[in-house]
Design a protein around this motif. Structure first.
Motif, mmCIF file in Angstrom:
data_model
loop_
_atom_site.group_PDB
_atom_site.id
_atom_site.type_symbol
_atom_site.label_atom_id
_atom_site.label_comp_id
_atom_site.label_asym_id
_atom_site.label_seq_id
_atom_site.Cartn_x
_atom_site.Cartn_y
_atom_site.Cartn_z
ATOM 1 N N GLU A 180 0.828 -1.200 0.000
ATOM 2 C CA GLU A 180 0.000 0.000 0.000
ATOM 3 C C GLU A 180 0.866 1.254 0.000
ATOM 4 O OE1 GLU A 180 -3.971 1.605 2.315
ATOM 5 O OE2 GLU A 180 -2.534 0.366 3.419
ATOM 6 N N SER A 219 1.127 4.074 -3.082
ATOM 7 C CA SER A 219 0.723 5.456 -2.812
ATOM 8 C C SER A 219 1.702 6.459 -3.398
ATOM 9 C CB SER A 219 0.605 5.680 -1.297
ATOM 10 O OG SER A 219 1.886 5.786 -0.685
ATOM 11 N N ARG A 248 -4.238 11.799 -3.860
ATOM 12 C CA ARG A 248 -4.131 10.457 -3.299
ATOM 13 C C ARG A 248 -3.389 10.563 -1.977
ATOM 14 N NH1 ARG A 248 -1.061 6.258 -6.859
ATOM 15 N NH2 ARG A 248 -3.108 5.768 -7.702
ATOM 16 N N ARG A 249 -3.845 9.811 -1.000
ATOM 17 C CA ARG A 249 -3.207 9.848 0.314
ATOM 18 C C ARG A 249 -1.818 9.225 0.212
ATOM 19 N NH1 ARG A 249 -2.877 6.672 5.123
ATOM 20 N NH2 ARG A 249 -3.914 4.941 4.050
ATOM 21 N N ARG A 250 -0.809 10.032 0.405
ATOM 22 C CA ARG A 250 0.577 9.572 0.332
ATOM 23 C C ARG A 250 0.984 9.016 1.676
ATOM 24 N NH1 ARG A 250 4.843 7.415 -0.239
ATOM 25 N NH2 ARG A 250 6.747 8.298 -1.122
ATOM 26 N N ILE A 251 1.419 7.772 1.684
ATOM 27 C CA ILE A 251 1.834 7.115 2.922
ATOM 28 C C ILE A 251 3.343 7.261 3.067
ATOM 29 C CG2 ILE A 251 1.936 4.933 4.182
ATOM 30 C CD1 ILE A 251 -0.541 4.046 2.640
#
Length: 328
Positions: free
Chosen positions: A253, A257, A270-273
């Motif tokens: 995931e 990302s 987009r949620r950047r991890i």
């Protein structure tokens, strides 16, 4: 079920760390650590991971360019783990490798004609009478004119040199090609051309690929199935679209990302991890899960027990105690 074209079980490759005068007394780096992987006939398996995850080492183990430290490797059901160089000769013809840097993998002192003719001569595949026609055929397969056979590698662009490297691999008429980051040293336009060439050759010659890359966009474009590596181990594997759309492992995931998303119309976010923590030492990995020092959902069980690669209901395999689809 049919037998996989190639299958690795518990594959291990160790490298000594530091200098020691007594064999076996030094520390060992576990570059490939108990990998289980199967390559089916006709598929393109994308092998993905950060730099230093062991992708290239695994590729060289699959082609037996490296001797194995442990585990078994089979090709069409035949165990090739411990075969000698002489015994591996028939296998060499059927499994070929394309290297990352075409400039360093081609002999600068030889013309293209000699580079392509050498494997044919070593394995006695073509007679001298048939050789000119075969060399012209190989150049045509990779989109280069036959007149280029008389040039040296330095006279070509990076994309053209990689085409010559592909032609050299095709000379042996292989069933499986292991491509070790074949487009990472090229500019964007050349990358697109080489990726399209791989797809075209797969259809025309019924090839099977293991495609090693760190560019996730390229992997999604060329692969039918993908395997994610972390610190020498496979942490997730499955159909490419399934893994990319619904990753089960936290590391997968986080990798996905980071893929850039083009903004069409309103900005697409987009949620950047951002992974926190330190990457473990490959010489002394954690007792439990190798990803535990950076995992955002790690629990006590993760620190004590190393998760095995296990199947999920959707057909994927994941090495995680708490995969995303099963997390409460």
């Amino acid at each position: 079920m049919s037998t996989p074209l190639m299958q690795a079980q518990g594959l291990i490759k160790l490298f000594p760390v530091g200098k020691t005068w007594v064999p076996g007394s030094g520390q060992m780096l576990r570059a490939v650590d108990g990998v289980d992987i199967a390559v089916e006939q006709g598929e393109t398996l994308g092998l993905v991971g950060e730099s230093g995850s062991g992708k290239s080492t695994l590729g060289r183990c699959l082609t037996r360019l490296y001797d194995l430290s442990g585990g078994t490797l089979t090709f069409e059901g035949q165990d090739i783990s411990a075969l000698s160089r002489r015994q591996l000769r028939p296998f060499r013809r059927r499994v070929q490798m394309i290297f990352q840097d075409p400039a360093s993998s081609l002999n600068p002192r030889r013309r293209v004609r000699e580079i392509l003719a050498e494997p044919l001569a070593v394995h006695n595949i073509r007679t001298p009478r048939d050789l000119p026609g075969r060399l012209a055929e190989l150049m045509d397969l990779v989109g280069l004119p036959a007149v280029y056979l008389n040039r040296y590698p330095h006279e070509f662009s990076g994309g053209q040199r990689q085409r010559i490297g592909i032609a050299r691999a095709l000379a042996m008429e292989p069933d499986l090609i292991v491509a070790d980051e074949p487009v990472s040293a090229l500019d964007v336009s050349a990358q697109a051309q080489i990726v399209n060439l791989f797809a075209d050759l797969r259809e025309r010659l019924s090839l099977t690929y293991v495609f090693i890359a760190h560019d996730l966009g390229v992997v999604r474009q060329v692969s039918t199935r993908v395997a994610i590596m972390y610190l020498g181990s496979i942490v997730e594997t499955g159909a490419t679209d399934l893994v990319f759309e619904t990753p089960a492992h936290p590391y997968t995931e986080a990798l996905l990302s980071a893929i850039p998303v083009p903004a069409v119309g309103p900005a697409v976010r987009r949620r950047r991890i951002i992974l926190q923590g330190e990457i473990p030492n490959a010489v002394k990995p954690p007792k439990g899960c190798k990803f535990v020092t950076r995992c955002p959902i790690a629990q006590e069980r993760c620190r004590a027990d190393r998760p095995a690669l296990r199947p999920l209901a959707d057909g994927r395999q994941v090495a995680c105690h708490f995969p995303r689809e099963e997390t409460p």
